[in-house]
Design an enzyme around this catalytic site. Structure first.
Site, PDB file in Angstrom:
ATOM      1  N   SER A  21      43.182  -6.630 -41.254  1.00 28.38           N
ATOM      2  CA  SER A  21      43.152  -5.549 -40.267  1.00 28.38           C
ATOM      3  C   SER A  21      41.775  -4.899 -40.274  1.00 28.38           C
ATOM      4  O   SER A  21      40.806  -5.500 -40.762  1.00 28.38           O
ATOM      5  CB  SER A  21      44.268  -4.541 -40.578  1.00 28.38           C
ATOM      6  N   ASN A  22      41.642  -3.710 -39.756  1.00 25.20           N
ATOM      7  CA  ASN A  22      40.350  -3.011 -39.722  1.00 25.20           C
ATOM      8  C   ASN A  22      40.568  -1.508 -39.835  1.00 25.20           C
ATOM      9  O   ASN A  22      41.707  -1.049 -39.940  1.00 25.20           O
ATOM     10  CB  ASN A  22      39.580  -3.386 -38.452  1.00 25.20           C
ATOM     11  N   ARG A  23      39.478  -0.742 -39.809  1.00 26.86           N
ATOM     12  CA  ARG A  23      39.543   0.689 -40.126  1.00 26.86           C
ATOM     13  C   ARG A  23      39.924   1.585 -38.945  1.00 26.86           C
ATOM     14  O   ARG A  23      39.858   2.798 -39.053  1.00 26.86           O
ATOM     15  CB  ARG A  23      38.183   1.139 -40.667  1.00 26.86           C
ATOM     16  N   SER A  24      40.309   1.020 -37.827  1.00 27.39           N
ATOM     17  CA  SER A  24      40.645   1.864 -36.673  1.00 27.39           C
ATOM     18  C   SER A  24      41.842   2.767 -36.998  1.00 27.39           C
ATOM     19  O   SER A  24      42.854   2.314 -37.526  1.00 27.39           O
ATOM     20  CB  SER A  24      41.001   0.978 -35.472  1.00 27.39           C
ATOM     21  N   ALA A  88      41.148  -1.663 -31.489  1.00 23.53           N
ATOM     22  CA  ALA A  88      40.232  -2.509 -32.273  1.00 23.53           C
ATOM     23  C   ALA A  88      41.035  -3.754 -32.656  1.00 23.53           C
ATOM     24  O   ALA A  88      41.671  -3.802 -33.717  1.00 23.53           O
ATOM     25  CB  ALA A  88      39.751  -1.762 -33.502  1.00 23.53           C
TER      26      ALA A  88
END
Ligand code: CTP
Length: 216
Positions: A21-24, A88
């Site tokens: 995943s990512n930091r959004s 994102a």
């Protein structure tokens, strides 16, 4: 107007307990959805996993993966006047999703990843969206050049560009500072402010631009 908004990250599973995943945080997309409902628009919010409460008046679909977001956007896209892509989306996902938890058999582990569908990039072609199309460009270098390249590749009417290398703006921050990039190559910086006030300003501008593009 009918406004579709995507928000938050996506999660791409690797095994039953792990994902990429990512930091959004989803804050920008949710702020846009709140502002748009407050301004009286009909909002469909397609959200990845976030810790935020959706605005009461928005029709909200929660999804996990890029493929699920693609399917939810595809189902809603045709009926919208405006689409704003603040999510994102993970660009790659594990090619193989293991049925069982991966065990530590060796010192290194190589993951094979494959591309996820480009949701924004499918709007004009696959989903035949003819309304006003807005993307975000999160960049760490060559902000305007990369944003304008995205705008043309994905046939957008507007790209909202932000520099995610800054600590005080962008991912997971309560504030943001963006530059609007138009197909003509024209750009307009919007001053640093809270995501709430910025969202209000952005929705008003986008609705005005969309009205000029699609006269009723
Ligand atoms: N986007 C999308 N689907 C994807 C990837 C991105 O809808 N699979 C949307 C995002 O919501 C954003 C815009 O496309 O509005 C740009 O996202 P970004 O990740 O910056 O661009 P990419 O096309 O993925 O390009 P790159 O990662 O190579 O910079």
């Amino acid at each position: 107007m009918k406004i579709l908004i995507t928000a938050g990250p996506t999660r791409e599973p690797l095994d039953p307990v792990r994902y990429l995943s990512n930091r959004s945080s989803g804050k920008m997309g949710y702020a846009l959805a709140s502002a748009a409902t407050a301004l009286g628009h009909e909002v469909t919010l397609i959200s990845g996993p976030v810790l935020l409460t959706a605005p009461e008046n928005a029709l909200t679909h929660r999804v996990e993966t890029a493929q699920e977001m693609f399917d939810a956007v595809g189902a809603a896209a045709k009926h919208q006047d405006i689409a704003i892509f603040a999510a994102a989306v993970a660009d790659y996902r594990p090619k193989l999703i293991h049925d069982q938890k991966i065990k530590k058999h060796s010192n290194t582990l190589t993951l094979e990843l494959e591309r996820t569908p480009d949701i924004l990039g499918s709007m004009r072609s696959t989903f035949q969206f003819t309304g006003y199309l807005v993307g975000f460009a999160a960049e760490t270098e060559n902000l305007i050049e990369n944003a304008l390249d995205k705008l043309h590749r994905k046939s957008c009417d507007l790209i909202i560009a932000n520099d995610v290398s800054r600590r005080d703006a962008g991912f997971d921050s309560d504030e943001n500072e963006v530059i609007l990039c138009f197909p003509s190559g024209q750009t307009e910086p919007i001053p640093h402010q809270s995501k709430q006030t910025l969202a209000h300003d952005l929705v008003q501008r986008i609705v005005k631009l969309a009205t000029e593009k699609i006269p009723s």
